[in-house]
Write a protein that holds these residues in place. Structure first.
Motif, PDB file in Angstrom:
ATOM      1  N   ILE A   1       0.826  -1.211   0.000  1.00 42.32           N
ATOM      2  CA  ILE A   1       0.000   0.000   0.000  1.00 42.32           C
ATOM      3  C   ILE A   1       0.857   1.255   0.000  1.00 42.32           C
ATOM      4  O   ILE A   1       0.539   2.248  -0.664  1.00 42.32           O
ATOM      5  N   SER A   2       1.965   1.217   0.714  1.00 42.68           N
ATOM      6  CA  SER A   2       2.812   2.398   0.810  1.00 42.68           C
ATOM      7  C   SER A   2       3.681   2.622  -0.418  1.00 42.68           C
ATOM      8  O   SER A   2       3.885   3.763  -0.848  1.00 42.68           O
ATOM      9  N   ARG A   3       4.170   1.535  -1.024  1.00 41.59           N
ATOM     10  CA  ARG A   3       5.187   1.676  -2.062  1.00 41.59           C
ATOM     11  C   ARG A   3       4.648   1.587  -3.493  1.00 41.59           C
ATOM     12  O   ARG A   3       5.319   2.020  -4.425  1.00 41.59           O
ATOM     13  N   PHE A   4       3.447   1.046  -3.679  1.00 37.34           N
ATOM     14  CA  PHE A   4       2.931   0.854  -5.028  1.00 37.34           C
ATOM     15  C   PHE A   4       1.619   1.609  -5.202  1.00 37.34           C
ATOM     16  O   PHE A   4       0.834   1.742  -4.268  1.00 37.34           O
ATOM     17  N   ASP A   5       1.397   2.100  -6.405  1.00 36.85           N
ATOM     18  CA  ASP A   5       0.145   2.774  -6.751  1.00 36.85           C
ATOM     19  C   ASP A   5      -0.735   1.828  -7.566  1.00 36.85           C
ATOM     20  O   ASP A   5      -0.269   1.234  -8.540  1.00 36.85           O
ATOM     21  N   PHE A   6      -1.979   1.701  -7.166  1.00 38.16           N
ATOM     22  CA  PHE A   6      -2.939   0.884  -7.908  1.00 38.16           C
ATOM     23  C   PHE A   6      -4.320   1.508  -7.752  1.00 38.16           C
ATOM     24  O   PHE A   6      -4.560   2.331  -6.861  1.00 38.16           O
TER      25      PHE A   6
ATOM     26  N   PRO B   1      12.412   6.601   3.857  1.00 36.76           N
ATOM     27  CA  PRO B   1      12.747   7.121   2.521  1.00 36.76           C
ATOM     28  C   PRO B   1      12.900   6.009   1.482  1.00 36.76           C
ATOM     29  O   PRO B   1      13.468   4.947   1.758  1.00 36.76           O
ATOM     30  N   ASN B   2      12.385   6.262   0.291  1.00 33.24           N
ATOM     31  CA  ASN B   2      12.531   5.296  -0.810  1.00 33.24           C
ATOM     32  C   ASN B   2      13.985   5.097  -1.205  1.00 33.24           C
ATOM     33  O   ASN B   2      14.343   4.071  -1.788  1.00 33.24           O
TER      34      ASN B   2
ATOM     35  N   ALA C   1      18.846   2.150  -2.995  1.00 26.40           N
ATOM     36  CA  ALA C   1      20.266   1.836  -2.799  1.00 26.40           C
ATOM     37  C   ALA C   1      20.473   0.330  -2.651  1.00 26.40           C
ATOM     38  O   ALA C   1      21.438  -0.238  -3.189  1.00 26.40           O
ATOM     39  N   ALA C   2      19.542  -0.333  -1.915  1.00 26.81           N
ATOM     40  CA  ALA C   2      19.653  -1.787  -1.751  1.00 26.81           C
ATOM     41  C   ALA C   2      19.465  -2.505  -3.079  1.00 26.81           C
ATOM     42  O   ALA C   2      20.158  -3.491  -3.373  1.00 26.81           O
ATOM     43  N   GLN C   3      18.548  -2.004  -3.905  1.00 29.82           N
ATOM     44  CA  GLN C   3      18.299  -2.640  -5.199  1.00 29.82           C
ATOM     45  C   GLN C   3      19.471  -2.429  -6.154  1.00 29.82           C
ATOM     46  O   GLN C   3      19.785  -3.296  -6.973  1.00 29.82           O
TER      47      GLN C   3
ATOM     48  N   TYR D   1      12.992  -6.714  -4.437  1.00 24.87           N
ATOM     49  CA  TYR D   1      12.014  -6.066  -3.556  1.00 24.87           C
ATOM     50  C   TYR D   1      11.898  -6.830  -2.240  1.00 24.87           C
ATOM     51  O   TYR D   1      11.854  -6.249  -1.155  1.00 24.87           O
ATOM     52  N   TRP D   2      11.810  -8.164  -2.353  1.00 30.94           N
ATOM     53  CA  TRP D   2      11.618  -9.013  -1.184  1.00 30.94           C
ATOM     54  C   TRP D   2      12.804  -8.911  -0.218  1.00 30.94           C
ATOM     55  O   TRP D   2      12.641  -8.753   0.996  1.00 30.94           O
ATOM     56  N   LYS D   3      14.001  -8.990  -0.762  1.00 27.73           N
ATOM     57  CA  LYS D   3      15.187  -8.949   0.090  1.00 27.73           C
ATOM     58  C   LYS D   3      15.374  -7.559   0.690  1.00 27.73           C
ATOM     59  O   LYS D   3      15.757  -7.419   1.862  1.00 27.73           O
ATOM     60  N   ALA D   4      15.096  -6.512  -0.084  1.00 29.49           N
ATOM     61  CA  ALA D   4      15.219  -5.144   0.443  1.00 29.49           C
ATOM     62  C   ALA D   4      14.222  -4.918   1.580  1.00 29.49           C
ATOM     63  O   ALA D   4      14.525  -4.233   2.570  1.00 29.49           O
ATOM     64  N   LEU D   5      13.044  -5.508   1.439  1.00 33.97           N
ATOM     65  CA  LEU D   5      12.036  -5.357   2.496  1.00 33.97           C
ATOM     66  C   LEU D   5      12.531  -5.942   3.810  1.00 33.97           C
ATOM     67  O   LEU D   5      12.497  -5.272   4.848  1.00 33.97           O
ATOM     68  N   TRP D   6      12.988  -7.189   3.786  1.00 35.06           N
ATOM     69  CA  TRP D   6      13.340  -7.879   5.028  1.00 35.06           C
ATOM     70  C   TRP D   6      14.719  -7.498   5.556  1.00 35.06           C
ATOM     71  O   TRP D   6      14.941  -7.539   6.777  1.00 35.06           O
ATOM     72  N   LYS D   7      15.631  -7.129   4.664  1.00 35.71           N
ATOM     73  CA  LYS D   7      16.992  -6.817   5.111  1.00 35.71           C
ATOM     74  C   LYS D   7      17.188  -5.339   5.464  1.00 35.71           C
ATOM     75  O   LYS D   7      18.013  -5.004   6.323  1.00 35.71           O
ATOM     76  N   VAL D   8      16.408  -4.451   4.831  1.00 38.30           N
ATOM     77  CA  VAL D   8      16.641  -3.015   4.997  1.00 38.30           C
ATOM     78  C   VAL D   8      15.485  -2.330   5.723  1.00 38.30           C
ATOM     79  O   VAL D   8      15.691  -1.596   6.693  1.00 38.30           O
ATOM     80  N   ILE D   9      14.260  -2.571   5.255  1.00 38.11           N
ATOM     81  CA  ILE D   9      13.114  -1.803   5.747  1.00 38.11           C
ATOM     82  C   ILE D   9      12.587  -2.329   7.077  1.00 38.11           C
ATOM     83  O   ILE D   9      12.377  -1.554   8.030  1.00 38.11           O
TER      84      ILE D   9
END
Length: 285
Positions: free
Chosen positions: A104-109, A174-175, A180-182, A188-196
């Motif tokens: 919800i926060s990172r994607f627009d639909f 911040p996005n 930077a992780a990407q 996306y999955w790894k950045a979520l669990w490792k960074v965010i």
């Protein structure tokens, strides 16, 4: 000039005295029900509980009510059942909120705004309104009298608030951190669990405790969907102390004190994260 200074100083002191007096009065009002509950739980007889004039302290401290709740009935098993259902619901709703809040926060639909509005509106609907249709569906599916059914219902009950809270936390991150992780090769999955996620621990703690406490205190669904004694929860056990012509106040007070212990322990360890989470997660950065 000196007189004016003294007047201001006197006024400040008077305001401080008034403020602390009000806070002390508020503290007494807030703590009195807890004091009365503990006092009642330590009274050994109904006559002492119903005594007039009111006895604010027990004549003799007696733990018979705690003994009856823990060893003469099934209340301890009820507490275990509540813990299993509540912990399962808290873990499930927290994981779902982490994933849904990120999307919800990172994607627009297209349905993003209506979805958030739906989550907020569901919090305004009393849960007991849904009991009748839920009972019909669960009975048809032979899913009544099960702790896992209660856990599923509790998870569903706590998801909306959890998602809204964590989405607010995601908005404050911040996005650039994900980008930077990407760039470094993370998906996306790894950045979520490792960074965010490590940055969201206060919000995650707040959501987890909210889900656990709300599931732990729930009564209507537990009464409606569980008839088997082996699967009843703590709140149902307390409710059963209300008899047709009497109420077992001493045992109810003792059971309530025992029921507060797990939530007090959890909150004492996580109160810093919960307060920070509820205040920060509700405001977009």
């Amino acid at each position: 000039m000196a007189t004016s200074y003294l007047n201001r100083k006197t006024k400040r002191k008077a305001l401080q005295v008034l403020k602390y007096t009000f806070l002390m009065l508020y503290l007494v009002i807030v703590m009195f029900p807890f004091f009365w509950m503990v006092s009642t739980s330590l009274k050994g007889s109904q006559a002492e509980i119903y005594a007039f004039p009111v006895q604010y302290l027990p004549e003799k401290i007696d733990f018979i009510n705690y003994y009856n709740m823990l060893f003469k009935g099934n209340f301890f098993q009820y507490m275990i059942n509540s813990f299993i259902a509540s912990m399962t619901a808290a873990v499930g709703s927290t994981i779902i909120a982490i994933l849904a809040g990120y999307i919800i926060s990172r994607f627009d639909f297209k349905m993003k705004t209506p979805l958030m509005l739906f989550f907020l509106v569901t919090q305004m609907i009393p849960s007991f309104i849904m009991l009748a249709p839920l009972y019909q569906m669960l009975s048809a599916a032979d899913m009544t009298n099960s702790l896992w059914t209660l856990a599923l219902l509790y998870t569903n009950m706590t998801i909306p608030f959890s998602v809204v809270t964590l989405s607010g936390f995601y908005d404050g991150v911040p996005n650039a951190l994900e980008e930077a992780a990407q760039i470094d090769g993370c998906s996306y999955w790894k950045a979520l669990w490792k960074v965010i996620v490590p940055l969201l621990l206060p919000g995650i703690a707040a959501v987890f405790i909210f889900a656990f406490i709300n599931s732990w205190n729930e009564l209507f669904m537990a009464v409606m969907f569980v008839d088997v004694d082996a699967y009843k929860t703590m709140t149902v056990g307390l409710n059963s102390l209300i008899l047709k012509y009497d109420i077992k106040w001493g045992e109810m007070a003792a059971g309530t004190v025992l029921a507060l212990v797990p939530t007090m322990i959890m909150f004492s360890f996580c109160q810093k994260y919960m307060i920070e989470g509820l205040t920060s997660g509700s405001v977009k950065g």
